[in-house]
Scaffold this motif. Structure first.
Motif, PDB file in Angstrom:
ATOM      1  N   MET A 122     -22.562 -40.290 -14.247  1.00 38.19           N
ATOM      2  CA  MET A 122     -23.594 -39.229 -14.137  1.00 38.19           C
ATOM      3  C   MET A 122     -24.144 -39.227 -12.699  1.00 38.19           C
ATOM      4  N   GLN A 123     -24.220 -38.028 -12.118  1.00 41.49           N
ATOM      5  CA  GLN A 123     -24.795 -37.918 -10.768  1.00 41.49           C
ATOM      6  C   GLN A 123     -26.286 -38.243 -10.800  1.00 41.49           C
ATOM      7  N   ASP A 124     -26.854 -38.597  -9.644  1.00 44.52           N
ATOM      8  CA  ASP A 124     -28.296 -38.871  -9.580  1.00 44.52           C
ATOM      9  C   ASP A 124     -29.081 -37.627  -9.963  1.00 44.52           C
ATOM     10  N   GLN A 125     -30.254 -37.828 -10.547  1.00 42.59           N
ATOM     11  CA  GLN A 125     -31.099 -36.687 -10.900  1.00 42.59           C
ATOM     12  C   GLN A 125     -31.537 -35.989  -9.605  1.00 42.59           C
ATOM     13  N   PRO A 126     -31.286 -34.684  -9.507  1.00 44.60           N
ATOM     14  CA  PRO A 126     -31.589 -33.989  -8.257  1.00 44.60           C
ATOM     15  C   PRO A 126     -33.058 -33.588  -8.145  1.00 44.60           C
ATOM     16  N   THR A 127     -33.412 -33.099  -6.976  1.00 45.82           N
ATOM     17  CA  THR A 127     -34.711 -32.464  -6.738  1.00 45.82           C
ATOM     18  C   THR A 127     -34.467 -30.957  -6.687  1.00 45.82           C
ATOM     19  N   LEU A 128     -35.336 -30.201  -7.362  1.00 49.33           N
ATOM     20  CA  LEU A 128     -35.162 -28.749  -7.465  1.00 49.33           C
ATOM     21  C   LEU A 128     -36.332 -28.052  -6.775  1.00 49.33           C
ATOM     22  N   LEU A 129     -36.044 -26.950  -6.105  1.00 50.68           N
ATOM     23  CA  LEU A 129     -37.092 -26.241  -5.379  1.00 50.68           C
ATOM     24  C   LEU A 129     -37.334 -24.864  -5.967  1.00 50.68           C
ATOM     25  N   THR A 130     -38.590 -24.417  -5.914  1.00 50.59           N
ATOM     26  CA  THR A 130     -38.930 -23.026  -6.208  1.00 50.59           C
ATOM     27  C   THR A 130     -39.686 -22.508  -4.994  1.00 50.59           C
ATOM     28  N   GLU A 131     -40.237 -21.325  -5.124  1.00 53.10           N
ATOM     29  CA  GLU A 131     -40.955 -20.756  -3.980  1.00 53.10           C
ATOM     30  C   GLU A 131     -42.101 -21.669  -3.524  1.00 53.10           C
ATOM     31  N   ARG A 132     -42.886 -22.171  -4.511  1.00 52.22           N
ATOM     32  CA  ARG A 132     -44.066 -22.968  -4.134  1.00 52.22           C
ATOM     33  C   ARG A 132     -44.002 -24.423  -4.562  1.00 52.22           C
ATOM     34  N   LEU A 133     -43.047 -24.750  -5.418  1.00 50.26           N
ATOM     35  CA  LEU A 133     -43.080 -26.047  -6.094  1.00 50.26           C
ATOM     36  C   LEU A 133     -41.802 -26.849  -5.864  1.00 50.26           C
ATOM     37  N   THR A 134     -41.962 -28.168  -5.942  1.00 52.33           N
ATOM     38  CA  THR A 134     -40.821 -29.084  -5.915  1.00 52.33           C
ATOM     39  C   THR A 134     -40.790 -29.817  -7.249  1.00 52.33           C
ATOM     40  N   LEU A 135     -39.624 -29.810  -7.897  1.00 47.95           N
ATOM     41  CA  LEU A 135     -39.434 -30.566  -9.139  1.00 47.95           C
ATOM     42  C   LEU A 135     -38.581 -31.773  -8.770  1.00 47.95           C
ATOM     43  N   ARG A 136     -39.147 -32.960  -8.939  1.00 46.48           N
ATOM     44  CA  ARG A 136     -38.415 -34.165  -8.517  1.00 46.48           C
ATOM     45  C   ARG A 136     -38.514 -35.235  -9.591  1.00 46.48           C
ATOM     46  N   PRO A 137     -37.573 -36.214  -9.557  1.00 45.44           N
ATOM     47  CA  PRO A 137     -37.690 -37.331 -10.503  1.00 45.44           C
ATOM     48  C   PRO A 137     -39.015 -38.063 -10.266  1.00 45.44           C
TER      49      PRO A 137
END
Ligand SMILES: CC(C)(COP(=O)(O)OP(=O)(O)OC[C@H]1O[C@@H](n2cnc3c(N)ncnc32)[C@H](O)[C@@H]1OP(=O)(O)O)[C@@H](O)C(=O)NCCC(=O)NCCS
Length: 188
Positions: free
Chosen positions: A1-16
């Motif tokens: 399984m690949q590492d859990q990624p960080t996801l971006l939106t316009e204003r927010l960062t979703l991270r582990p």
């Protein structure tokens, strides 16, 4: 399984999550308004529970049963909430769950962060169905689900015990083909 990624939106960062997030989770999840409309968040929020909960994330990501993200404001890095998918790989479905810090409600953060996770669920995790449930007395969460393109399937009457009473739940879902059609409609 690949590492859990960080996801971006316009204003927010979703991270582990990292262990240091435990303090913020206890502080922001510890207010009555968050515990009131969620099933598993205790009130008062005991010290140590958040740290233990964060320790479960990495094994759950690795065995494919959950993808849990801290939501932070990209500008300034403040922690503002949680969004997660509880995954049933054998059925290619997952249940979305989330909360946003009380002082950040009604700014579109719930919709923006969850939309990113729904996209991730279909696009990267290969899910076929994403579902979500809210207490019937929590219309703001239903509004978020509708803004994600989810359809209400029904109401599960007296589905859960919360304190000294039963809670009825509205059930929503979106299927991969509906998500794809909506995405096409947005020209993405
Ligand atoms: C539900 C929750 C995540 C929403 O987060 P949020 O960042 O405020 O969500 P958004 O700003 O993206 O959208 C909220 C929507 O609900 C609407 N809303 C707010 N209060 C409402 C109410 N009492 N009745 C109906 N709609 C309401 C807002 O107007 C907004 O809709 P709009 O953009 O069409 O105007 C947040 O209130 C929360 O964390 N609640 C406590 C925990 C919880 O209930 N989690 C969900 C469990 S299913």
């Amino acid at each position: 399984m690949q590492d859990q990624p960080t996801l971006l939106t316009e204003r927010l960062t979703l991270r582990p999550f990292v262990p240091d997030d435990a303090f913020d989770v206890e502080r922001y999840a510890g207010v009555r308004e968050i515990a009131d409309t969620t099933l598993t968040i205790p009130h008062p929020y005991p010290h140590g529970v958040a740290a233990d909960w964060i320790l479960t994330h990495s094994p759950a990501w690795e065995n494919g049963t959950a993808a849990t993200f801290a939501i932070v404001e990209t500008e300034g890095g403040r922690f503002v909430g949680v969004t997660s998918l509880m995954i049933k790989r054998e059925h290619r479905r997952a249940e979305l769950g989330y909360w946003i810090a009380l002082d950040r409600w009604n700014r579109g953060y719930g919709t923006e962060s969850n939309q990113r996770l729904v996209d991730f669920g279909f696009e990267v995790l290969g899910l076929h169905r994403i579902e979500a449930r809210h207490f019937l007395r929590n219309p703001a969460s239903g509004q978020v689900m509708r803004k994600l393109g989810m359809k209400q399937e029904g109401v599960e009457r007296d589905w859960a015990v919360k304190g000294d009473h039963y809670e009825s739940m509205a059930v929503y879902s979106i299927l991969e083909e509906e998500w794809r059609a909506a995405r096409g409609g947005l020209g993405r």
